[in-house]
Design a protein around this motif. Structure first.
Motif, PDB file in Angstrom:
ATOM      1  N   LEU A 131      34.086  29.284  19.006  1.00  0.00           N
ATOM      2  CA  LEU A 131      33.022  28.232  18.911  1.00  0.00           C
ATOM      3  C   LEU A 131      31.752  28.798  18.301  1.00  0.00           C
ATOM      4  CD1 LEU A 131      31.814  25.475  20.033  1.00  0.00           C
ATOM      5  CD2 LEU A 131      31.420  26.550  22.109  1.00  0.00           C
ATOM      6  N   GLY A 132      31.371  29.868  18.546  1.00  0.00           N
ATOM      7  CA  GLY A 132      30.329  30.580  17.809  1.00  0.00           C
ATOM      8  C   GLY A 132      30.303  30.471  16.279  1.00  0.00           C
ATOM      9  N   LEU A 133      31.432  30.981  15.796  1.00  0.00           N
ATOM     10  CA  LEU A 133      31.743  30.742  14.291  1.00  0.00           C
ATOM     11  C   LEU A 133      31.795  29.528  13.908  1.00  0.00           C
ATOM     12  CD1 LEU A 133      34.510  33.540  13.775  1.00  0.00           C
ATOM     13  CD2 LEU A 133      32.053  33.932  13.589  1.00  0.00           C
ATOM     14  N   TRP A 134      32.354  28.442  14.544  1.00  0.00           N
ATOM     15  CA  TRP A 134      32.259  27.025  14.212  1.00  0.00           C
ATOM     16  C   TRP A 134      30.974  26.711  14.161  1.00  0.00           C
ATOM     17  CZ3 TRP A 134      36.598  23.937  13.138  1.00  0.00           C
ATOM     18  CH2 TRP A 134      36.308  22.720  13.018  1.00  0.00           C
ATOM     19  N   GLN A 135      30.194  26.941  14.904  1.00  0.00           N
ATOM     20  CA  GLN A 135      28.535  26.364  15.056  1.00  0.00           C
ATOM     21  C   GLN A 135      27.680  26.968  13.811  1.00  0.00           C
ATOM     22  OE1 GLN A 135      27.652  27.190  18.879  1.00  0.00           O
ATOM     23  NE2 GLN A 135      28.374  25.023  19.736  1.00  0.00           N
ATOM     24  N   SER A 136      28.222  27.974  13.106  1.00  0.00           N
ATOM     25  CA  SER A 136      27.655  28.687  12.163  1.00  0.00           C
ATOM     26  C   SER A 136      27.667  27.822  10.728  1.00  0.00           C
ATOM     27  CB  SER A 136      28.270  30.147  11.572  1.00  0.00           C
ATOM     28  OG  SER A 136      27.856  30.657  10.519  1.00  0.00           O
ATOM     29  N   ASP A 137      26.941  27.956   9.779  1.00  0.00           N
ATOM     30  CA  ASP A 137      27.141  27.352   8.634  1.00  0.00           C
ATOM     31  C   ASP A 137      27.937  28.094   7.518  1.00  0.00           C
ATOM     32  OD1 ASP A 137      25.552  25.103   9.319  1.00  0.00           O
ATOM     33  OD2 ASP A 137      23.827  26.087   8.790  1.00  0.00           O
ATOM     34  N   ASP A 138      28.261  29.155   7.858  1.00  0.00           N
ATOM     35  CA  ASP A 138      28.993  30.003   6.879  1.00  0.00           C
ATOM     36  C   ASP A 138      30.368  29.807   6.500  1.00  0.00           C
ATOM     37  OD1 ASP A 138      30.190  32.232   5.339  1.00  0.00           O
ATOM     38  OD2 ASP A 138      29.647  33.500   6.780  1.00  0.00           O
ATOM     39  N   SER A 139      30.552  29.214   5.202  1.00  0.00           N
ATOM     40  CA  SER A 139      31.932  28.857   4.862  1.00  0.00           C
ATOM     41  C   SER A 139      32.516  29.810   3.770  1.00  0.00           C
ATOM     42  CB  SER A 139      31.907  27.309   4.256  1.00  0.00           C
ATOM     43  OG  SER A 139      31.506  26.497   5.009  1.00  0.00           O
ATOM     44  N   THR A 140      32.296  30.821   3.667  1.00  0.00           N
ATOM     45  CA  THR A 140      32.935  32.154   2.933  1.00  0.00           C
ATOM     46  C   THR A 140      34.308  32.210   3.467  1.00  0.00           C
ATOM     47  OG1 THR A 140      32.287  33.806   4.394  1.00  0.00           O
ATOM     48  CG2 THR A 140      30.752  33.303   2.518  1.00  0.00           C
ATOM     49  N   ALA A 141      35.206  32.580   2.386  1.00  0.00           N
ATOM     50  CA  ALA A 141      36.563  32.776   2.621  1.00  0.00           C
ATOM     51  C   ALA A 141      36.625  33.754   4.001  1.00  0.00           C
ATOM     52  CB  ALA A 141      37.445  33.392   1.477  1.00  0.00           C
ATOM     53  N   ALA A 142      35.871  34.702   4.059  1.00  0.00           N
ATOM     54  CA  ALA A 142      36.344  35.872   5.148  1.00  0.00           C
ATOM     55  C   ALA A 142      36.070  34.957   6.539  1.00  0.00           C
ATOM     56  CB  ALA A 142      35.269  36.912   5.114  1.00  0.00           C
ATOM     57  N   HIS A 143      35.071  34.191   6.469  1.00  0.00           N
ATOM     58  CA  HIS A 143      34.388  33.518   7.760  1.00  0.00           C
ATOM     59  C   HIS A 143      35.540  32.580   8.209  1.00  0.00           C
ATOM     60  CE1 HIS A 143      31.408  31.925  10.434  1.00  0.00           C
ATOM     61  NE2 HIS A 143      32.064  30.933  10.202  1.00  0.00           N
ATOM     62  N   LEU A 144      36.125  31.749   7.069  1.00  0.00           N
ATOM     63  CA  LEU A 144      37.054  30.755   7.414  1.00  0.00           C
ATOM     64  C   LEU A 144      38.416  31.298   7.872  1.00  0.00           C
ATOM     65  CD1 LEU A 144      36.535  28.211   4.466  1.00  0.00           C
ATOM     66  CD2 LEU A 144      35.594  28.136   6.877  1.00  0.00           C
ATOM     67  N   ARG A 145      38.762  32.433   7.337  1.00  0.00           N
ATOM     68  CA  ARG A 145      39.934  33.316   7.603  1.00  0.00           C
ATOM     69  C   ARG A 145      39.886  33.771   9.175  1.00  0.00           C
ATOM     70  NH1 ARG A 145      39.525  37.170   4.528  1.00  0.00           N
ATOM     71  NH2 ARG A 145      40.023  35.993   2.537  1.00  0.00           N
ATOM     72  N   GLU A 146      38.610  34.274   9.515  1.00  0.00           N
ATOM     73  CA  GLU A 146      38.583  34.802  10.858  1.00  0.00           C
ATOM     74  C   GLU A 146      38.494  33.495  11.845  1.00  0.00           C
ATOM     75  OE1 GLU A 146      35.135  37.204  13.714  1.00  0.00           O
ATOM     76  OE2 GLU A 146      34.762  36.784  11.546  1.00  0.00           O
ATOM     77  N   MET A 147      38.003  32.510  11.424  1.00  0.00           N
ATOM     78  CA  MET A 147      38.156  31.336  12.650  1.00  0.00           C
ATOM     79  C   MET A 147      39.864  31.002  12.604  1.00  0.00           C
ATOM     80  SD  MET A 147      35.279  28.676  11.967  1.00  0.00           S
ATOM     81  CE  MET A 147      35.271  28.368  10.126  1.00  0.00           C
ATOM     82  N   ALA A 148      40.394  31.065  11.512  1.00  0.00           N
ATOM     83  CA  ALA A 148      41.731  30.815  11.548  1.00  0.00           C
ATOM     84  C   ALA A 148      42.592  31.768  12.415  1.00  0.00           C
ATOM     85  CB  ALA A 148      42.533  30.626  10.208  1.00  0.00           C
ATOM     86  N   ASP A 149      42.284  32.886  12.165  1.00  0.00           N
ATOM     87  CA  ASP A 149      42.959  34.027  13.059  1.00  0.00           C
ATOM     88  C   ASP A 149      42.608  33.837  14.685  1.00  0.00           C
ATOM     89  OD1 ASP A 149      43.828  35.187  10.791  1.00  0.00           O
ATOM     90  OD2 ASP A 149      42.410  36.854  10.853  1.00  0.00           O
ATOM     91  N   LEU A 150      41.329  33.504  14.856  1.00  0.00           N
ATOM     92  CA  LEU A 150      40.880  32.977  16.218  1.00  0.00           C
ATOM     93  C   LEU A 150      41.739  31.890  17.034  1.00  0.00           C
ATOM     94  CD1 LEU A 150      37.334  34.071  15.839  1.00  0.00           C
ATOM     95  CD2 LEU A 150      38.934  35.146  17.139  1.00  0.00           C
ATOM     96  N   VAL A 151      41.921  30.838  15.965  1.00  0.00           N
ATOM     97  CA  VAL A 151      42.863  29.808  16.438  1.00  0.00           C
ATOM     98  C   VAL A 151      44.163  30.189  16.919  1.00  0.00           C
ATOM     99  CG1 VAL A 151      43.668  27.503  15.836  1.00  0.00           C
ATOM    100  CG2 VAL A 151      41.281  28.155  15.093  1.00  0.00           C
ATOM    101  N   GLU A 152      44.692  30.919  16.125  1.00  0.00           N
ATOM    102  CA  GLU A 152      46.193  31.478  16.286  1.00  0.00           C
ATOM    103  C   GLU A 152      45.899  32.314  17.517  1.00  0.00           C
ATOM    104  OE1 GLU A 152      50.067  32.539  13.974  1.00  0.00           O
ATOM    105  OE2 GLU A 152      48.194  32.785  12.894  1.00  0.00           O
ATOM    106  N   GLU A 153      45.107  33.247  17.775  1.00  0.00           N
ATOM    107  CA  GLU A 153      44.930  34.206  18.851  1.00  0.00           C
ATOM    108  C   GLU A 153      44.695  33.274  20.036  1.00  0.00           C
ATOM    109  OE1 GLU A 153      42.011  37.437  20.533  1.00  0.00           O
ATOM    110  OE2 GLU A 153      42.067  37.055  18.317  1.00  0.00           O
ATOM    111  N   SER A 154      44.151  32.363  19.861  1.00  0.00           N
ATOM    112  CA  SER A 154      43.905  31.462  21.379  1.00  0.00           C
ATOM    113  C   SER A 154      45.100  30.449  21.659  1.00  0.00           C
ATOM    114  CB  SER A 154      42.651  30.443  21.166  1.00  0.00           C
ATOM    115  OG  SER A 154      41.444  31.268  20.767  1.00  0.00           O
ATOM    116  N   GLY A 155      46.177  30.519  20.841  1.00  0.00           N
ATOM    117  CA  GLY A 155      47.302  29.599  20.942  1.00  0.00           C
ATOM    118  C   GLY A 155      47.072  28.443  20.536  1.00  0.00           C
TER     119      GLY A 155
END
Length: 327
Positions: free
Chosen positions: A258-282
């Protein structure tokens, strides 16, 4: 057979539009290039027309009984694609620059509007049985698609924007046209209400199964298969099902997401971390299972529609192809 029956009708109808709108529409549909010259570009999968033709056979109709409606539904669907590309600022459509990138936003909006109006005109002017009911189905589908698009643009992640709101958006924006494809032949044939209801339910669950699977593909799919950049929804902060499922699960990964989602960062690394967190959360696991559940419900409703065995088998194959991209 669907392509050879439907595309000539689509071409003929589009060619009768105002010349500039006809040119933009023909380009979007893959008939011509940006100069108006014949093109070998793809014209789409004609998914909705294929569903309609198969359902028509299932209720005892001939292809020509619904070919105008099938063409009209493809025009309606394509009107939404023209507008979606503008709303989402997508530069490409089927591997070519989107219509708005070639002809400008204003003219592309008008072309999308023209395709929508043409679709409704075709079903209203068709003289066959069930015209009033079919016209109503098309008008209702159009209203729902617009409603779903509006909700998608205004929904925000939070306590009031969870899976239930997501389902409503998908039912309106995606399922509505699939329902229209399946029920139109039944309305033309004068089928009993329970048959229409079963087909409508099949379309509703098919749309949900497809969209959730599509959301999974957007995050973890192969761009060579999907035809679009990976993690586009996350980059636009579009609250797709895996993200909503991950946030609903809570936990440290969900809070970090949620914290990353609310950020304006759209770099590849940022998006990859969000994807990893989605998977980690189930979120991915929940999304894949939910898509399978809706697919099963779509087939169950289809089984209650009392179509011919051959048509049921054909529609089952089409459902699988739509959701799982099988050939």
């Amino acid at each position: 057979m669907v392509r050879s029956a439907v595309l000539p009708v689509v071409r003929q109808q589009v060619s009768a539009l105002e010349p500039t709108l006809a040119r933009i529409s023909a380009y979007h549909l893959g008939f011509t290039d940006e100069r108006g010259e014949p093109s070998g570009a793809a014209s789409g999968k004609l998914t909705r027309a294929s569903l309609m033709m198969a359902a028509a056979a299932g209720v005892g109709l001939r292809p020509e009984d619904v070919v105008s409606q099938a063409a009209a539904l493809e025009l309606l669907h394509n009107s939404t694609l023209v507008h979606d590309d503008i709303i989402d600022a997508d530069d490409l459509r089927r591997g070519r620059p989107a219509a708005w990138k070639v002809f400008g936003t204003g003219l592309a909006i008008l072309a999308g509007d023209a395709l929508q109006a043409l679709s409704i005109q075709m079903v209203v002017e068709d003289p066959g049985p069930g015209r009033a009911e079919i016209s109503g189905a098309f008008a209702e589908a159009t209203r729902l698609v617009l409603s779903g698009q509006s909700r998608e643009l205004t929904v925000r992640l939070g306590p009031d924007a969870g899976v239930a709101e997501y389902d409503r958006i998908v039912e309106e924006k995606t399922s509505a046209l699939l329902e229209c494809a399946l029920v139109t032949p039944a309305l033309r044939a004068g089928s009993p209400g329970h048959v229409v209801a079963a087909l409508r339910g099949a379309g509703r669950h098919l749309g949900l199964a497809f969209q959730i699977a599509n959301d999974v593909e957007d995050i973890w799919g192969d761009p060579a298969v999907t035809g679009k950049p990976v993690r586009g929804d996350i980059g636009r902060r579009n609250p797709s099902f895996p993200v909503l499922a991950a946030l609903a699960a809570g936990g440290a990964a969900g809070e970090r997401l949620l914290g990353l989602w609310q950020s304006d960062d759209s770099t590849a690394a940022h998006l990859r971390e969000m994807a990893d967190l989605v998977e980690e959360s189930g979120g991915r696991r929940t999304a894949e299972q939910t898509s399978r559940d809706h697919f099963g419900s779509a087939l169950a409703h289809l089984g209650r529609a009392e179509l011919s065995p051959a048509a049921t088998a054909e529609l089952t194959t089409l459902f699988d192809r739509i959701v799982h991209r099988t050939t």
